[in-house]
Design an enzyme around this catalytic site. Sequence first.
Site, PDB file in Angstrom:
ATOM      1  N   PHE A   1      56.630  42.939  64.828  1.00 25.03           N
ATOM      2  CA  PHE A   1      56.527  41.503  64.563  1.00 25.03           C
ATOM      3  C   PHE A   1      57.088  41.225  63.169  1.00 25.03           C
ATOM      4  CE2 PHE A   1      53.058  41.442  61.476  1.00 25.03           C
ATOM      5  CZ  PHE A   1      52.518  42.712  61.655  1.00 25.03           C
TER       6      PHE A   1
ATOM      7  N   THR B   1      42.274  37.630  59.419  1.00 25.26           N
ATOM      8  CA  THR B   1      43.664  37.262  59.681  1.00 25.26           C
ATOM      9  C   THR B   1      43.779  36.364  60.903  1.00 25.26           C
ATOM     10  OG1 THR B   1      45.889  38.118  60.088  1.00 25.26           O
ATOM     11  CG2 THR B   1      44.078  39.344  61.088  1.00 25.26           C
TER      12      THR B   1
ATOM     13  N   LYS C   1      48.939  41.699  63.335  1.00 22.76           N
ATOM     14  CA  LYS C   1      48.301  42.453  62.258  1.00 22.76           C
ATOM     15  C   LYS C   1      46.957  42.993  62.723  1.00 22.76           C
ATOM     16  CE  LYS C   1      47.862  40.461  58.287  1.00 22.76           C
ATOM     17  NZ  LYS C   1      47.864  39.667  57.029  1.00 22.76           N
TER      18      LYS C   1
ATOM     19  N   ASP D   1      59.754  43.225  60.918  1.00 23.95           N
ATOM     20  CA  ASP D   1      60.065  44.548  61.492  1.00 23.95           C
ATOM     21  C   ASP D   1      61.516  44.696  61.954  1.00 23.95           C
ATOM     22  OD1 ASP D   1      57.607  45.655  60.974  1.00 23.95           O
ATOM     23  OD2 ASP D   1      56.787  45.233  62.968  1.00 23.95           O
TER      24      ASP D   1
ATOM     25  N   ASP E   1      46.275  41.392  53.149  1.00 23.43           N
ATOM     26  CA  ASP E   1      47.437  40.589  52.812  1.00 23.43           C
ATOM     27  C   ASP E   1      48.656  41.511  52.724  1.00 23.43           C
ATOM     28  OD1 ASP E   1      47.477  37.789  52.617  1.00 23.43           O
ATOM     29  OD2 ASP E   1      48.338  37.951  50.616  1.00 23.43           O
ATOM     30  N   SER E   2      49.742  41.107  53.348  1.00 21.95           N
ATOM     31  CA  SER E   2      50.929  41.964  53.383  1.00 21.95           C
ATOM     32  C   SER E   2      52.162  41.192  52.966  1.00 21.95           C
ATOM     33  CB  SER E   2      51.155  42.495  54.804  1.00 21.95           C
ATOM     34  OG  SER E   2      50.097  43.314  55.187  1.00 21.95           O
TER      35      SER E   2
ATOM     36  N   ASN F   1      46.770  36.409  62.268  1.00 20.76           N
ATOM     37  CA  ASN F   1      47.943  37.028  62.868  1.00 20.76           C
ATOM     38  C   ASN F   1      47.499  38.101  63.876  1.00 20.76           C
ATOM     39  OD1 ASN F   1      50.118  38.795  63.336  1.00 20.76           O
ATOM     40  ND2 ASN F   1      51.118  38.140  61.445  1.00 20.76           N
ATOM     41  N   PRO F   2      47.691  37.837  65.171  1.00 20.82           N
ATOM     42  CA  PRO F   2      47.183  38.772  66.180  1.00 20.82           C
ATOM     43  C   PRO F   2      47.877  40.134  66.118  1.00 20.82           C
ATOM     44  CG  PRO F   2      48.530  37.051  67.201  1.00 20.82           C
ATOM     45  CD  PRO F   2      48.376  36.677  65.754  1.00 20.82           C
TER      46      PRO F   2
ATOM     47  N   LYS G   1      55.304  53.137  64.233  1.00 24.12           N
ATOM     48  CA  LYS G   1      54.998  52.324  63.054  1.00 24.12           C
ATOM     49  C   LYS G   1      53.577  52.594  62.556  1.00 24.12           C
ATOM     50  CE  LYS G   1      54.673  47.636  61.305  1.00 24.12           C
ATOM     51  NZ  LYS G   1      54.456  46.241  61.649  1.00 24.12           N
TER      52      LYS G   1
HETATM   53  P1  ITT Z   1      47.148  35.975  57.779  1.00 25.55           P
HETATM   54  O1  ITT Z   1      47.465  35.529  56.368  1.00 25.55           O
HETATM   55  O2  ITT Z   1      46.363  35.010  58.559  1.00 25.55           O
HETATM   56  O3  ITT Z   1      46.590  37.359  57.781  1.00 25.55           O
HETATM   57  P2  ITT Z   1      50.006  36.181  57.997  1.00 25.55           P
HETATM   58  O4  ITT Z   1      50.922  36.441  59.146  1.00 25.55           O
HETATM   59  O5  ITT Z   1      50.333  35.024  57.112  1.00 25.55           O
HETATM   60  O6  ITT Z   1      48.550  36.068  58.572  1.00 25.55           O
HETATM   61  P3  ITT Z   1      50.471  37.947  55.774  1.00 25.55           P
HETATM   62  O7  ITT Z   1      50.415  36.862  54.767  1.00 25.55           O
HETATM   63  O8  ITT Z   1      49.784  39.216  55.426  1.00 25.55           O
HETATM   64  O9  ITT Z   1      49.877  37.498  57.165  1.00 25.55           O
HETATM   65  O10 ITT Z   1      51.953  38.315  56.152  1.00 25.55           O
HETATM   66  C1  ITT Z   1      53.047  37.781  55.467  1.00 25.55           C
HETATM   67  C2  ITT Z   1      54.269  37.815  56.347  1.00 25.55           C
HETATM   68  O11 ITT Z   1      54.703  39.152  56.476  1.00 25.55           O
HETATM   69  C3  ITT Z   1      54.067  37.271  57.746  1.00 25.55           C
HETATM   70  O12 ITT Z   1      55.189  36.513  58.104  1.00 25.55           O
HETATM   71  C4  ITT Z   1      53.979  38.490  58.616  1.00 25.55           C
HETATM   72  O13 ITT Z   1      54.533  38.258  59.898  1.00 25.55           O
HETATM   73  C5  ITT Z   1      54.817  39.492  57.835  1.00 25.55           C
HETATM   74  N1  ITT Z   1      54.292  40.828  58.013  1.00 25.55           N
HETATM   75  C6  ITT Z   1      53.055  41.265  57.683  1.00 25.55           C
HETATM   76  N2  ITT Z   1      52.899  42.535  58.035  1.00 25.55           N
HETATM   77  C7  ITT Z   1      54.067  42.914  58.606  1.00 25.55           C
HETATM   78  C8  ITT Z   1      54.528  44.088  59.194  1.00 25.55           C
HETATM   79  O14 ITT Z   1      53.748  45.146  59.311  1.00 25.55           O
HETATM   80  N3  ITT Z   1      55.758  44.114  59.693  1.00 25.55           N
HETATM   81  C9  ITT Z   1      56.557  43.053  59.608  1.00 25.55           C
HETATM   82  N4  ITT Z   1      56.207  41.896  59.080  1.00 25.55           N
HETATM   83  C10 ITT Z   1      54.966  41.816  58.589  1.00 25.55           C
END
Ligand code: ITT
Length: 194
Positions: A136, A2, A7, A139, A60-61, A4-5, A159
């Site tokens: 982040f 990732t 995550k 949230d 992936d979220s 995303n710091p 969380k």
């Molecule tokens: P990577 O793909 O590099 O991992 P990303 O931020 O794009 O980074 P994701 O595709 O998994 O990661 O996340 C999709 C979006 O959902 C992204 O804008 C995140 O900030 C948000 N997100 C992911 N997990 C979250 C959480 O636990 N709480 C709130 N928002 C979240």
Amino acid sequence: MTENPDKFREAKSILEAQGIQIRQLKRPKVEVQDSSLEKIARFAVKTASVDHTGLLLVEDSGLFIDVLGGFPGPFSSYVYKTIGLKGILSLMHDQRKRNAHFQTSIAVASTNVSPRVFTGTVRGSVSREIRGTAGFGYDPIFIPEGFRETFGQTKAGFKNKTSHRARAFLKFANWYNRSRTGRHRVRTHKRALK
Ligand code: ITT
């Protein structure tokens, strides 16, 4: 895996409590377009693990809003960067039904471990306004079921006990701790491709 710091920080903290250390591995991640987070994560880890003996982990979220047919779902990252939280709230301004869920899918693999996916979800609802500065991403507009505050308003630690990410990583940790015979370290990739 990732960029995303936030995550990574959450994942690290969840796994450390289970006695598992992770670190980032800076290599490009290949991402397919699909409606399934499981498939996206599985494809990325499969591609990345071809020439890697250590265990790799891709996460992936996304936020899935019922009344919007699951949107933004796999597009959560793009939607967050474009219309943002305000855009989501205005799409829903006249909606009374605000049910939604977060999902995290983690895929793990290495040259000698075939890809395996662990998924965690948390149900809840979308708030009517942006509330709180903790956490982040989405949230500040997500209220987990059974609570009144958004994840953005909850204290540190809350969380990580109840989230989609915690649920997915705990499933992973159970599998990892059960199957760990060698002392392989788990690595995460830093995404270079979006
Ligand atoms: P990577 O793909 O590099 O991992 P990303 O931020 O794009 O980074 P994701 O595709 O998994 O990661 O996340 C999709 C979006 O959902 C992204 O804008 C995140 O900030 C948000 N997100 C992911 N997990 C979250 C959480 O636990 N709480 C709130 N928002 C979240």
